[in-house]
Enzyme design. Structure first.
Site, PDB file in Angstrom:
ATOM      1  N   GLU A  98      45.544  28.339  55.024  1.00 35.87           N
ATOM      2  CA  GLU A  98      46.442  28.287  53.863  1.00 35.87           C
ATOM      3  C   GLU A  98      47.290  29.540  53.688  1.00 35.87           C
ATOM      4  O   GLU A  98      48.326  29.511  53.008  1.00 35.87           O
ATOM      5  CB  GLU A  98      45.646  28.024  52.577  1.00 35.87           C
ATOM      6  CG  GLU A  98      44.776  29.199  52.134  1.00 35.87           C
ATOM      7  CD  GLU A  98      44.008  28.899  50.843  1.00 35.87           C
ATOM      8  OE1 GLU A  98      43.318  27.871  50.776  1.00 35.87           O
ATOM      9  OE2 GLU A  98      44.096  29.715  49.909  1.00 35.87           O
TER      10      GLU A  98
ATOM     11  N   ARG B  58      36.431  27.290  49.648  1.00 36.99           N
ATOM     12  CA  ARG B  58      37.253  28.042  50.603  1.00 36.99           C
ATOM     13  C   ARG B  58      37.520  27.136  51.803  1.00 36.99           C
ATOM     14  O   ARG B  58      36.627  26.404  52.255  1.00 36.99           O
ATOM     15  CB  ARG B  58      36.555  29.324  51.068  1.00 36.99           C
ATOM     16  CG  ARG B  58      36.619  30.480  50.073  1.00 36.99           C
ATOM     17  CD  ARG B  58      38.045  31.010  49.873  1.00 36.99           C
ATOM     18  NE  ARG B  58      38.107  32.140  48.947  1.00 36.99           N
ATOM     19  CZ  ARG B  58      38.329  32.049  47.639  1.00 36.99           C
ATOM     20  NH1 ARG B  58      38.508  30.857  47.087  1.00 36.99           N
ATOM     21  NH2 ARG B  58      38.402  33.125  46.886  1.00 36.99           N
TER      22      ARG B  58
ATOM     23  N   HIS C 258      45.533  25.384  46.231  1.00 36.33           N
ATOM     24  CA  HIS C 258      44.655  26.439  45.680  1.00 36.33           C
ATOM     25  C   HIS C 258      45.028  26.740  44.223  1.00 36.33           C
ATOM     26  O   HIS C 258      45.360  27.872  43.872  1.00 36.33           O
ATOM     27  CB  HIS C 258      44.725  27.713  46.542  1.00 36.33           C
ATOM     28  CG  HIS C 258      43.463  28.524  46.467  1.00 36.33           C
ATOM     29  ND1 HIS C 258      42.966  29.225  47.538  1.00 36.33           N
ATOM     30  CD2 HIS C 258      42.600  28.744  45.441  1.00 36.33           C
ATOM     31  CE1 HIS C 258      41.851  29.840  47.175  1.00 36.33           C
ATOM     32  NE2 HIS C 258      41.610  29.558  45.910  1.00 36.33           N
TER      33      HIS C 258
ATOM     34  N   ASP D 288      41.502  21.587  47.714  1.00 32.95           N
ATOM     35  CA  ASP D 288      42.326  22.570  47.000  1.00 32.95           C
ATOM     36  C   ASP D 288      42.525  23.804  47.866  1.00 32.95           C
ATOM     37  O   ASP D 288      43.278  24.706  47.492  1.00 32.95           O
ATOM     38  CB  ASP D 288      41.644  22.969  45.676  1.00 32.95           C
ATOM     39  CG  ASP D 288      42.532  23.870  44.829  1.00 32.95           C
ATOM     40  OD1 ASP D 288      43.703  23.491  44.600  1.00 32.95           O
ATOM     41  OD2 ASP D 288      42.081  24.960  44.418  1.00 32.95           O
TER      42      ASP D 288
HETATM   43  P1  NAD Z   1      28.507  31.564  42.941  1.00 35.50           P
HETATM   44  O1  NAD Z   1      28.267  32.795  43.731  1.00 35.50           O
HETATM   45  O2  NAD Z   1      28.213  31.564  41.471  1.00 35.50           O
HETATM   46  O3  NAD Z   1      27.728  30.333  43.587  1.00 35.50           O
HETATM   47  C1  NAD Z   1      27.706  30.082  44.963  1.00 35.50           C
HETATM   48  C2  NAD Z   1      26.373  29.388  45.269  1.00 35.50           C
HETATM   49  O4  NAD Z   1      26.410  28.932  46.619  1.00 35.50           O
HETATM   50  C3  NAD Z   1      25.153  30.310  45.119  1.00 35.50           C
HETATM   51  O5  NAD Z   1      24.225  29.722  44.230  1.00 35.50           O
HETATM   52  C4  NAD Z   1      24.599  30.389  46.549  1.00 35.50           C
HETATM   53  O6  NAD Z   1      23.174  30.492  46.574  1.00 35.50           O
HETATM   54  C5  NAD Z   1      25.088  29.073  47.119  1.00 35.50           C
HETATM   55  N1  NAD Z   1      25.114  28.999  48.585  1.00 35.50           N
HETATM   56  C6  NAD Z   1      25.427  29.960  49.479  1.00 35.50           C
HETATM   57  N2  NAD Z   1      25.355  29.468  50.727  1.00 35.50           N
HETATM   58  C7  NAD Z   1      24.991  28.155  50.621  1.00 35.50           C
HETATM   59  C8  NAD Z   1      24.769  27.118  51.552  1.00 35.50           C
HETATM   60  N3  NAD Z   1      24.896  27.314  52.864  1.00 35.50           N
HETATM   61  N4  NAD Z   1      24.411  25.891  51.092  1.00 35.50           N
HETATM   62  C9  NAD Z   1      24.267  25.682  49.749  1.00 35.50           C
HETATM   63  N5  NAD Z   1      24.480  26.637  48.809  1.00 35.50           N
HETATM   64  C10 NAD Z   1      24.839  27.860  49.249  1.00 35.50           C
HETATM   65  O7  NAD Z   1      30.047  31.212  43.191  1.00 35.50           O
HETATM   66  P2  NAD Z   1      31.009  30.354  42.238  1.00 35.50           P
HETATM   67  O8  NAD Z   1      31.602  31.242  41.188  1.00 35.50           O
HETATM   68  O9  NAD Z   1      30.318  29.100  41.832  1.00 35.50           O
HETATM   69  O10 NAD Z   1      32.183  30.018  43.264  1.00 35.50           O
HETATM   70  C11 NAD Z   1      31.964  29.202  44.411  1.00 35.50           C
HETATM   71  C12 NAD Z   1      33.128  29.375  45.352  1.00 35.50           C
HETATM   72  O11 NAD Z   1      34.298  28.781  44.740  1.00 35.50           O
HETATM   73  C13 NAD Z   1      33.555  30.851  45.537  1.00 35.50           C
HETATM   74  O12 NAD Z   1      32.832  31.443  46.579  1.00 35.50           O
HETATM   75  C14 NAD Z   1      35.023  30.762  45.849  1.00 35.50           C
HETATM   76  O13 NAD Z   1      35.159  30.771  47.262  1.00 35.50           O
HETATM   77  C15 NAD Z   1      35.436  29.406  45.279  1.00 35.50           C
HETATM   78  N6  NAD Z   1      36.452  29.503  44.237  1.00 35.50           N
HETATM   79  C16 NAD Z   1      37.574  28.756  44.369  1.00 35.50           C
HETATM   80  C17 NAD Z   1      38.553  28.796  43.382  1.00 35.50           C
HETATM   81  C18 NAD Z   1      39.801  27.957  43.468  1.00 35.50           C
HETATM   82  O14 NAD Z   1      40.769  28.210  42.743  1.00 35.50           O
HETATM   83  N7  NAD Z   1      39.842  26.934  44.308  1.00 35.50           N
HETATM   84  C19 NAD Z   1      38.393  29.631  42.273  1.00 35.50           C
HETATM   85  C20 NAD Z   1      37.202  30.372  42.177  1.00 35.50           C
HETATM   86  C21 NAD Z   1      36.240  30.306  43.161  1.00 35.50           C
END
Ligand code: NAD
Length: 344
Positions: free
Chosen positions: A271, A242, A303, A266
């Protein structure tokens, strides 16, 4: 159930209509939903379009704040169905107060985002974005295209949930030393050779840092001037999570000084007013974004990391399954965004 879908692009409509047709084919016409598609974003300005419609379906840049929720609730909308995993654009506390349920698609294709992340790393390293443009102009010189072997480099993965874990696993396959930072440790990754370290160690030792944690108040501007100063000079920073995880102005300063050697994005904090539209005939008003576009060592995609056929199919199917479950009065299970999730 009637659903008002906001921020619709032609591809959203195509995948949702196909998923809706599959519902009708599998369970009869009554199983399909009545879907209205709107190109506009859902916000307090456009919420009137949802009046009287029980479910709205939104994407990453719709604004479901207190004002929007108040009007949704007054119009008898009871479900906000996100067609994405992140829910930072929804005021979940207010939704609970208004009795509006929030559903999301927590898993669709973590591989799509992980693979795009690797694409950004490789493209920046080997300067593929520059090579592509040069070769098309008949310039086949190699000056300025020198890269580095990813093999043997140290990569820091911040957040090893669904997406970060796949990124880490792929990088282990490249022969990288993988340092991870996450309070929740993935035992399989650790068994495969990844090392969990504290944030400071990761910043100090990584040649490449990639962000995969969610955007929360605690992670807002996680990468700021202070933390950039603690990285290795010339570090590569990648963000497919994000936008607001990075203070973009601080990143520009670090790019100018050379402390930041490469930046792959991305996502971008502002955005919402830029992405998912063709601005090629307009003057971009966002000076921070425009400045980022001028650097040869910055690669930005709009994105699109999620944007694969597999992911779009899964997003459409899960979104409609969430609406079906809600319409039947069934529990939304792990797809429901709950107040408890705000604390994590
Ligand atoms: P997830 O919930 O499976 O994993 C997120 C991880 O981050 C968790 O294990 C959590 O413990 C950890 N975390 C939280 N705060 C933290 C910190 N300060 N330091 C280190 N680790 C921390 O989520 P995911 O499915 O892997 O997705 C991750 C992010 O990717 C989503 O939150 C979303 O914002 C983003 N995303 C982007 C796209 C895109 O098209 N660019 C698509 C899907 C998701």
């Amino acid at each position: 159930m009637r659903i008002a879908v906001f921020s619709t692009k032609p591809y959203d409509q195509r995948f949702l209509e196909a998923a809706n047709q599959r519902l009708a084919d599998q369970s009869g016409p009554a199983a399909a939903h009545e879907i209205m598609f709107y190109e506009t974003r859902l916000s307090a300005e456009s919420v009137a379009l949802a009046f009287g419609i029980p479910a709205v379906c939104i994407f990453v840049n719709d604004e479901i704040d207190a004002a929007t929720l108040s009007m949704l609730s007054a119009g008898e909308t009871k479900l906000v169905a996100l067609r994405c995993a992140g829910f930072n654009n929804v005021d979940v506390r207010r939704a609970a107060q208004f009795g509006v349920k929030v559903a999301r698609v927590p898993v669709y294709s973590p591989h799509a985002v992980a693979e795009h992340t690797i694409g950004l790393i490789l493209a920046l390293d080997r300067k593929l974005h520059r090579a592509y443009a040069r070769v098309r102009e008949g310039n086949l010189a190699l000056d300025g295209l020198l890269g580095f072997d990813l093999h043997g480099k140290t990569v820091g993965v911040i957040g090893t949930g669904r997406i970060g874990a796949i990124v880490a696993q792929i990088l282990l396959g490249f022969g990288c030393r993988v340092l991870c930072s996450d309070d929740i440790q993935n035992a399989e990754l650790a068994a495969n050779g990844a090392e969990y370290v504290d944030g400071e160690t990761l910043l100090a030792q990584a040649d490449v840092i990639t962000l995969h944690c969610p955007l929360t108040p605690a992670t807002h501007h996680l990468i700021n001037a202070e933390r950039l100063a603690k990285t290795k000079p010339g570090v590569m920073l990648i963000n497919t999570s994000r936008g607001a995880l990075i203070d973009a102005s601080a990143a520009i300063d670090a790019l100018k000084s050379g402390q930041l050697g490469f930046l792959g994005l991305d996502v971008y904090e502002e955005e919402a007013d830029l992405f998912y539209r063709d601005l090629s005939s307009q003057v971009i008003q966002d000076d921070v974004f425009s400045r980022l576009l001028t650097f040869p060592n910055v690669l930005i995609t709009g994105h699109q990391a999620f944007f694969t056929d597999e992911a779009m199919t899964a997003i459409a199917e899960t979104t409609l399954a969430n609406v079906t479950a809600f319409a039947r009065g069934e529990a939304l299970g792990a797809n429901e965004v709950t107040l408890a999730m705000l604390a994590t």
